[in-house]
Design a protein around this motif. Structure first.
Motif, PDB file in Angstrom:
ATOM      1  N   ASP A  77      10.989  -6.417   6.173  1.00 22.85           N
ATOM      2  CA  ASP A  77      12.306  -6.917   5.788  1.00 22.85           C
ATOM      3  C   ASP A  77      12.219  -8.441   5.669  1.00 22.85           C
ATOM      4  N   PRO A  78      12.897  -9.038   4.685  1.00 26.12           N
ATOM      5  CA  PRO A  78      12.823 -10.499   4.513  1.00 26.12           C
ATOM      6  C   PRO A  78      13.289 -11.238   5.764  1.00 26.12           C
ATOM      7  N   TYR A  79      12.563 -12.321   6.111  1.00 21.64           N
ATOM      8  CA  TYR A  79      12.953 -13.158   7.268  1.00 21.64           C
ATOM      9  C   TYR A  79      14.314 -13.773   7.028  1.00 21.64           C
ATOM     10  N   ASN A  80      14.471 -14.290   5.801  1.00 20.13           N
ATOM     11  CA  ASN A  80      15.677 -15.032   5.448  1.00 20.13           C
ATOM     12  C   ASN A  80      15.818 -15.003   3.928  1.00 20.13           C
ATOM     13  N   ALA A  81      16.796 -15.718   3.406  1.00 24.01           N
ATOM     14  CA  ALA A  81      17.080 -15.702   1.957  1.00 24.01           C
ATOM     15  C   ALA A  81      15.885 -16.130   1.118  1.00 24.01           C
ATOM     16  N   LEU A  82      15.052 -17.025   1.635  1.00 28.74           N
ATOM     17  CA  LEU A  82      13.886 -17.502   0.880  1.00 28.74           C
ATOM     18  C   LEU A  82      12.887 -16.376   0.607  1.00 28.74           C
ATOM     19  N   PHE A  83      12.869 -15.364   1.471  1.00 30.52           N
ATOM     20  CA  PHE A  83      11.900 -14.274   1.335  1.00 30.52           C
ATOM     21  C   PHE A  83      12.443 -13.077   0.563  1.00 30.52           C
ATOM     22  N   GLU A  84      13.742 -13.084   0.244  1.00 34.19           N
ATOM     23  CA  GLU A  84      14.350 -11.920  -0.400  1.00 34.19           C
ATOM     24  C   GLU A  84      13.773 -11.627  -1.773  1.00 34.19           C
ATOM     25  N   GLU A  85      13.311 -12.649  -2.484  1.00 29.79           N
ATOM     26  CA  GLU A  85      12.758 -12.457  -3.824  1.00 29.79           C
ATOM     27  C   GLU A  85      11.258 -12.147  -3.812  1.00 29.79           C
ATOM     28  N   LEU A  86      10.634 -12.188  -2.642  1.00 35.86           N
ATOM     29  CA  LEU A  86       9.187 -11.974  -2.535  1.00 35.86           C
ATOM     30  C   LEU A  86       8.880 -10.501  -2.270  1.00 35.86           C
ATOM     31  N   PRO A  87       7.664 -10.055  -2.620  1.00 41.59           N
ATOM     32  CA  PRO A  87       7.312  -8.637  -2.407  1.00 41.59           C
ATOM     33  C   PRO A  87       7.278  -8.234  -0.929  1.00 41.59           C
ATOM     34  N   ASN A  88       6.853  -9.136  -0.039  1.00 41.66           N
ATOM     35  CA  ASN A  88       6.793  -8.862   1.408  1.00 41.66           C
ATOM     36  C   ASN A  88       5.977  -7.614   1.746  1.00 41.66           C
ATOM     37  N   GLU A  89       4.908  -7.375   0.966  1.00 38.36           N
ATOM     38  CA  GLU A  89       3.992  -6.260   1.261  1.00 38.36           C
ATOM     39  C   GLU A  89       2.940  -6.794   2.232  1.00 38.36           C
ATOM     40  N   VAL A  90       3.323  -6.804   3.507  1.00 36.20           N
ATOM     41  CA  VAL A  90       2.559  -7.516   4.531  1.00 36.20           C
ATOM     42  C   VAL A  90       1.373  -6.730   5.086  1.00 36.20           C
ATOM     43  N   GLY A  91       1.228  -5.483   4.679  1.00 34.42           N
ATOM     44  CA  GLY A  91       0.105  -4.715   5.194  1.00 34.42           C
ATOM     45  C   GLY A  91      -0.294  -3.584   4.278  1.00 34.42           C
ATOM     46  N   LEU A  92      -1.570  -3.228   4.359  1.00 38.41           N
ATOM     47  CA  LEU A  92      -2.088  -2.051   3.680  1.00 38.41           C
ATOM     48  C   LEU A  92      -2.821  -1.255   4.752  1.00 38.41           C
ATOM     49  N   GLU A  93      -2.194  -0.151   5.170  1.00 39.93           N
ATOM     50  CA  GLU A  93      -2.782   0.685   6.220  1.00 39.93           C
ATOM     51  C   GLU A  93      -3.717   1.705   5.584  1.00 39.93           C
ATOM     52  N   ILE A  94      -4.941   1.756   6.078  1.00 39.76           N
ATOM     53  CA  ILE A  94      -5.941   2.679   5.561  1.00 39.76           C
ATOM     54  C   ILE A  94      -6.302   3.664   6.661  1.00 39.76           C
ATOM     55  N   VAL A  95      -6.095   4.946   6.368  1.00 36.25           N
ATOM     56  CA  VAL A  95      -6.347   6.018   7.335  1.00 36.25           C
ATOM     57  C   VAL A  95      -7.606   6.764   6.910  1.00 36.25           C
ATOM     58  N   MET A  96      -8.537   6.890   7.843  1.00 36.05           N
ATOM     59  CA  MET A  96      -9.813   7.519   7.540  1.00 36.05           C
ATOM     60  C   MET A  96      -9.762   9.022   7.829  1.00 36.05           C
ATOM     61  N   GLU A  97     -10.793   9.748   7.376  1.00 33.98           N
ATOM     62  CA  GLU A  97     -10.836  11.201   7.563  1.00 33.98           C
ATOM     63  C   GLU A  97     -10.862  11.594   9.045  1.00 33.98           C
TER      64      GLU A  97
END
Length: 195
Positions: free
Chosen positions: A136-156
């Motif tokens: 979730d955006p920290y504040n108004a400055l971050f609302e227009e940004l993608p904010n995709e802060v992680g890529l979780e990779i799950v192994m077999e």
């Protein structure tokens, strides 16, 4: 691999096709390309010896069978993790290749000194699932940004790791972490989306 996938670095949601290609592929090697040599990284980042792979500054390369290499880092201007194709099975190599950058120092996930035994359980496994973590955006400055802060990779084997934009310390730093390293105060502001 088509040229569209080689078109620079981007946030994970813009690279769903690449993420789909990564699924069910064996992860042969994980190498962090540190801004500093291992000893200096410990001082610069104020981290323990076995945390250098995970918490040093610099990009990560994920090596797959058949020659595919995917790069990952973070982009503070987008408040997101970014990924790109470093190499593929056709002989393509990215122009400004991380591997060929003489200013970076490679640290293998399976390093006995500068990595932890956790990573040995990841390497050699097939990727089962990939999830994008949005904040979730920290504040108004971050609302227009993608904010995709992680890529979780799950192994077999159900082991997981996260390509992270500051999830371990609420910063703009790229890190390669486990779920347990996410800062507690951040968790309630995160949402997971399956690719």
């Amino acid at each position: 691999m088509d040229n569209e996938l080689r078109d620079g670095s981007s946030i994970p949601s813009d690279r769903i096709k690449l993420l789909q290609i990564m699924k069910n592929k064996k992860l042969n090697k994980l190498v962090r390309y540190s801004w500093w040599e291992s000893e200096e990284a410990m001082e610069q980042c104020e981290i323990a010896q076995n945390e250098v792979f995970s918490l040093t500054a610099g990009p990560l390369l994920l090596y797959f069978e058949l020659g595919l290499v995917v790069g990952a880092a973070s982009d503070p201007s987008r408040s997101s993790v970014i990924i790109w194709v470093e190499k593929d099975d056709t002989g393509y190599i990215k122009n400004d290749s991380v591997e060929n950058d003489t200013d970076l120092y490679p640290i293998n996930a399976e390093d006995n000194i500068y990595s932890s035994p956790y990573w040995i359980q990841i390497v050699g496994q097939d990727i089962k699932e990939i999830n994008i973590i949005k904040r979730d955006p920290y504040n108004a400055l971050f609302e227009e940004l993608p904010n995709e802060v992680g890529l979780e990779i799950v192994m077999e084997n159900d082991m997981k790791f996260i390509l992270s934009h500051g999830l371990h310390n609420d910063s703009d730093d790229f890190s390669v972490i486990t779920t347990s390293q996410i800062e507690v105060d951040i968790i309630e502001n995160l949402k997971w989306f399956t690719c």
